[in-house]
Design a protein around this motif. Structure first.
Motif, PDB file in Angstrom:
ATOM      1  N   ASN A 207       0.829  -1.212   0.000  1.00 25.68           N
ATOM      2  CA  ASN A 207       0.000   0.000   0.000  1.00 25.68           C
ATOM      3  C   ASN A 207       0.859   1.255   0.000  1.00 25.68           C
ATOM      4  O   ASN A 207       0.560   2.236  -0.701  1.00 25.68           O
ATOM      5  N   ARG A 208       1.930   1.245   0.798  1.00 23.80           N
ATOM      6  CA  ARG A 208       2.789   2.427   0.861  1.00 23.80           C
ATOM      7  C   ARG A 208       3.546   2.630  -0.449  1.00 23.80           C
ATOM      8  O   ARG A 208       3.783   3.774  -0.868  1.00 23.80           O
ATOM      9  N   LEU A 209       3.913   1.540  -1.109  1.00 23.73           N
ATOM     10  CA  LEU A 209       4.575   1.651  -2.402  1.00 23.73           C
ATOM     11  C   LEU A 209       3.623   2.250  -3.435  1.00 23.73           C
ATOM     12  O   LEU A 209       4.001   3.135  -4.215  1.00 23.73           O
ATOM     13  N   VAL A 210       2.389   1.772  -3.430  1.00 20.90           N
ATOM     14  CA  VAL A 210       1.377   2.300  -4.350  1.00 20.90           C
ATOM     15  C   VAL A 210       1.129   3.778  -4.060  1.00 20.90           C
ATOM     16  O   VAL A 210       1.051   4.611  -4.979  1.00 20.90           O
ATOM     17  N   GLU A 211       1.032   4.106  -2.789  1.00 19.14           N
ATOM     18  CA  GLU A 211       0.795   5.499  -2.400  1.00 19.14           C
ATOM     19  C   GLU A 211       1.953   6.397  -2.840  1.00 19.14           C
ATOM     20  O   GLU A 211       1.750   7.522  -3.302  1.00 19.14           O
ATOM     21  N   HIS A 212       3.180   5.905  -2.685  1.00 21.24           N
ATOM     22  CA  HIS A 212       4.346   6.683  -3.103  1.00 21.24           C
ATOM     23  C   HIS A 212       4.310   6.944  -4.605  1.00 21.24           C
ATOM     24  O   HIS A 212       4.627   8.063  -5.058  1.00 21.24           O
ATOM     25  N   ALA A 213       3.906   5.937  -5.375  1.00 25.16           N
ATOM     26  CA  ALA A 213       3.808   6.116  -6.821  1.00 25.16           C
ATOM     27  C   ALA A 213       2.754   7.163  -7.175  1.00 25.16           C
ATOM     28  O   ALA A 213       2.959   7.976  -8.096  1.00 25.16           O
ATOM     29  N   ARG A 214       1.653   7.154  -6.456  1.00 25.10           N
ATOM     30  CA  ARG A 214       0.590   8.136  -6.732  1.00 25.10           C
ATOM     31  C   ARG A 214       1.007   9.547  -6.310  1.00 25.10           C
ATOM     32  O   ARG A 214       0.652  10.526  -6.968  1.00 25.10           O
ATOM     33  N   ARG A 215       1.756   9.660  -5.217  1.00 27.22           N
ATOM     34  CA  ARG A 215       2.220  10.967  -4.760  1.00 27.22           C
ATOM     35  C   ARG A 215       3.247  11.564  -5.714  1.00 27.22           C
ATOM     36  O   ARG A 215       3.414  12.778  -5.786  1.00 27.22           O
ATOM     37  N   HIS A 216       3.970  10.693  -6.414  1.00 32.19           N
ATOM     38  CA  HIS A 216       5.050  11.148  -7.294  1.00 32.19           C
ATOM     39  C   HIS A 216       4.856  10.578  -8.701  1.00 32.19           C
ATOM     40  O   HIS A 216       5.602   9.696  -9.142  1.00 32.19           O
ATOM     41  N   PRO A 217       3.868  11.070  -9.427  1.00 34.41           N
ATOM     42  CA  PRO A 217       3.587  10.526 -10.766  1.00 34.41           C
ATOM     43  C   PRO A 217       4.729  10.741 -11.749  1.00 34.41           C
ATOM     44  O   PRO A 217       4.789  10.068 -12.783  1.00 34.41           O
ATOM     45  N   GLU A 218       5.644  11.671 -11.422  1.00 35.40           N
ATOM     46  CA  GLU A 218       6.782  11.917 -12.314  1.00 35.40           C
ATOM     47  C   GLU A 218       7.877  10.862 -12.144  1.00 35.40           C
ATOM     48  O   GLU A 218       8.807  10.792 -12.958  1.00 35.40           O
ATOM     49  N   ARG A 219       7.777  10.027 -11.113  1.00 29.75           N
ATOM     50  CA  ARG A 219       8.770   9.001 -10.845  1.00 29.75           C
ATOM     51  C   ARG A 219       8.333   7.655 -11.435  1.00 29.75           C
ATOM     52  O   ARG A 219       7.137   7.381 -11.540  1.00 29.75           O
ATOM     53  N   GLU A 220       9.320   6.829 -11.777  1.00 28.96           N
ATOM     54  CA  GLU A 220       9.031   5.437 -12.096  1.00 28.96           C
ATOM     55  C   GLU A 220       9.267   4.618 -10.834  1.00 28.96           C
ATOM     56  O   GLU A 220      10.324   4.725 -10.202  1.00 28.96           O
ATOM     57  N   VAL A 221       8.280   3.821 -10.449  1.00 25.94           N
ATOM     58  CA  VAL A 221       8.357   3.031  -9.221  1.00 25.94           C
ATOM     59  C   VAL A 221       8.304   1.557  -9.604  1.00 25.94           C
ATOM     60  O   VAL A 221       7.362   1.108 -10.266  1.00 25.94           O
ATOM     61  N   LEU A 222       9.335   0.800  -9.192  1.00 22.67           N
ATOM     62  CA  LEU A 222       9.446  -0.598  -9.562  1.00 22.67           C
ATOM     63  C   LEU A 222       9.380  -1.484  -8.328  1.00 22.67           C
ATOM     64  O   LEU A 222      10.039  -1.213  -7.317  1.00 22.67           O
ATOM     65  N   LEU A 223       8.589  -2.529  -8.416  1.00 21.45           N
ATOM     66  CA  LEU A 223       8.554  -3.565  -7.380  1.00 21.45           C
ATOM     67  C   LEU A 223       9.395  -4.726  -7.903  1.00 21.45           C
ATOM     68  O   LEU A 223       8.979  -5.461  -8.785  1.00 21.45           O
ATOM     69  N   LYS A 224      10.615  -4.854  -7.368  1.00 22.08           N
ATOM     70  CA  LYS A 224      11.548  -5.890  -7.835  1.00 22.08           C
ATOM     71  C   LYS A 224      11.264  -7.186  -7.098  1.00 22.08           C
ATOM     72  O   LYS A 224      11.411  -7.285  -5.881  1.00 22.08           O
ATOM     73  N   LEU A 225      10.855  -8.209  -7.857  1.00 24.50           N
ATOM     74  CA  LEU A 225      10.448  -9.496  -7.295  1.00 24.50           C
ATOM     75  C   LEU A 225      11.559 -10.521  -7.431  1.00 24.50           C
ATOM     76  O   LEU A 225      12.343 -10.499  -8.384  1.00 24.50           O
ATOM     77  N   ARG A 226      11.620 -11.423  -6.460  1.00 24.09           N
ATOM     78  CA  ARG A 226      12.670 -12.443  -6.430  1.00 24.09           C
ATOM     79  C   ARG A 226      12.338 -13.675  -7.260  1.00 24.09           C
ATOM     80  O   ARG A 226      13.198 -14.305  -7.831  1.00 24.09           O
ATOM     81  N   SER A 227      11.051 -14.049  -7.275  1.00 31.55           N
ATOM     82  CA  SER A 227      10.691 -15.291  -7.955  1.00 31.55           C
ATOM     83  C   SER A 227       9.251 -15.204  -8.429  1.00 31.55           C
ATOM     84  O   SER A 227       8.455 -14.398  -7.945  1.00 31.55           O
ATOM     85  N   LYS A 228       8.938 -16.071  -9.371  1.00 32.66           N
ATOM     86  CA  LYS A 228       7.569 -16.161  -9.864  1.00 32.66           C
ATOM     87  C   LYS A 228       6.784 -17.154  -9.014  1.00 32.66           C
ATOM     88  O   LYS A 228       7.366 -18.016  -8.353  1.00 32.66           O
ATOM     89  N   PRO A 229       5.448 -17.031  -8.974  1.00 30.77           N
ATOM     90  CA  PRO A 229       4.649 -17.967  -8.181  1.00 30.77           C
ATOM     91  C   PRO A 229       4.973 -19.414  -8.534  1.00 30.77           C
ATOM     92  O   PRO A 229       5.091 -19.767  -9.709  1.00 30.77           O
TER      93      PRO A 229
END
Length: 437
Positions: A207-229
């Motif tokens: 939620n905080r990551l999503v909120e940060h992306a919405r607060r800063h639309p000029e930024r690119e926000v990436l969720l770096k994942l370790r593995s696939k399901p």
């Protein structure tokens, strides 16, 4: 010609997960004193976290040969093969079992490789337990001066020989130093499979990551994942972020990404994590790095390791534009070597291995701290999990103890392994969650 006199050395790496394979293979390349390179044979220990082909490809470390084995099959390969250096990239119990198994395999032969082991990243829990399970290797690698001091203190505190402790650095550090902001400015959250563990905490961070992306639309926000399901890493991930984002309306500037961490760091302006080793990779490259305090600074999260680093901060601070400034003395003690000393970080290990390879009369038998005399209530259980008796010899009926599995056995084994992984990765988490209702 004796193995140790060849220029091109033969090196074996036994690993039990994708992360440990990466650490083990890169460590082998860093510490092996070979003028003409090495021949690297990889062995993947069969279990719940045995890496998939995709994970191995993502790691990007290649071997001259690579095959999946049981512990007993590996011991047989070590009895029949001839190596100069062996890297055990396993969980502590696996290292201890292999040390005892190898001691039995090499008994009376007079020749054996130099045995190396260590940790894949930050050591923030089970310090004494993990270290004593690794005792007996010729080199126990410490990724920093801080760790080397702690390792020696543990061994000396129980009366064990501490001479094996050898200071190095994390073998996968590297990449171009950070030179300034990208366009667009890119924030990367490095997810971890098991930290935090609860759905509530993981949902909070999302939620905080999503909120940060919405607060800063000029930024690119990436969720770096370790593995696939369905894939497993060193740690079990029961609640992958991929599932938590299903059905959510994500902002356009937030994306989920996989791939090699180094490639992601090439475009990162701010690395955010709870306690991932990715933080050390980023600090090595002088990428601004934040270790989150939102869920507390606690041993169970591993972020307590970063006290004094200057990197601890909360999402509120990041939303307000906070830029961390790492403490240079802390960074230096953690083996990050952002000052340029990384090139020489493995010199001591290489010199020690060279000396051991040239030891007159070969190497003495492996001597782990734990024996049936020092830990009669602990060691037999560890060995039994790998189908070894108290003397390190395979137990009667151990899988593939005396011969290579035939085609039919291989097919049955693959089917059984698939069912086992499905049970561990899909069914067991559901049962555990039902039990918490």
């Amino acid at each position: 010609m004796p193995a140790s006199t060849r220029k091109s050395l033969r090196v074996a790496v036994l690993a039990d997960s994708d992360t440990r394979w990466k650490w083990g293979a890169l460590t082998a390349q860093r510490v092996t004193p070979a003028d003409d390179g090495i021949r690297l044979d990889g062995y993947l220990l069969r279990g719940r976290a045995t890496p998939t082909a995709r994970q191995l490809q993502e790691v990007g470390v290649h071997a001259d040969s690579l095959r999946e084995v049981t512990g007993v099959e590996f011991l047989r390969a070590m009895r029949e093969g001839s190596y100069d250096v062996l890297v055990l990239a396993l969980v502590g119990g696996g290292v201890q079992a292999m040390l005892h198994g190898l001691r039995a395999v090499w008994a009376g032969t007079g020749e054996r490789p130099v045995v190396v082991t260590g940790y894949v990243g930050v050591v923030y829990e089970k310090l004494a337990d993990g270290l004593l399970l690794r005792h007996g290797a010729d080199l126990v690698l410490a990724n920093s001066r801080h760790d080397a001091d702690r390792f020696r203190a543990v061994y000396e505190g129980v009366g064990a020989d501490a001479s094996s402790v050898t200071e190095v650095a994390l073998p996968f550090l590297g990449g171009a130093p950070y030179t300034g902001e990208h366009d667009p400015y890119t924030v990367v959250f490095a997810a971890q499979p098991s930290v935090p563990a609860s759905r509530a905490d993981r949902t909070y961070l999302l939620n905080r990551l999503v909120e940060h992306a919405r607060r800063h639309p000029e930024r690119e926000v990436l969720l770096k994942l370790r593995s696939k399901p369905g894939e497993h890493t060193t740690h079990i991930e029961e609640l992958p972020y991929q599932k938590l984002v299903q059905g959510r309306d994500l902002p356009a500037n937030l994306r989920l990404v996989y791939g090699h961490m180094g490639e992601v760091l090439d475009r990162t302006d701010l690395l955010v994590t709870v306690s991932s080793t990715a933080a050390l990779e980023a600090l090595h490259r002088r990428v601004p790095t934040v270790v989150l305090t939102d869920l507390g600074v606690r041993e169970v999260l591993g972020n307590h390791h970063f006290t004094g680093s200057g990197c601890l901060a909360s999402w509120d601070q990041l939303d307000a534009g906070h830029r961390p400034a790492p403490d240079e003395e802390w960074v230096a003690r953690q083996g990050v070597a952002a000052d340029g000393g990384y090139a020489t970080a493995f010199d001591t290990a290489r010199a020690r291995i060279t000396k051991l390879l040239g030891r007159p009369g070969g190497l003495p038998p492996l001597t782990p701290y734990y024996t049936p005399a020092t830990a009669p209530g602990y060691l037999p259980g560890i060995l039994a999990r790998h189908h070894l008796g108290p003397d390190g010899v395979p137990l009667p009926g151990a899988p593939a103890a005396d011969k290579e599995p035939g085609p039919v056995r291989q097919i049955v084994r693959r089917a059984a392994r698939g069912a086992y992984r499905h049970g561990v990765q899909r069914v067991a988490p559901v049962i555990r969650r039902m039990g918490e209702l």
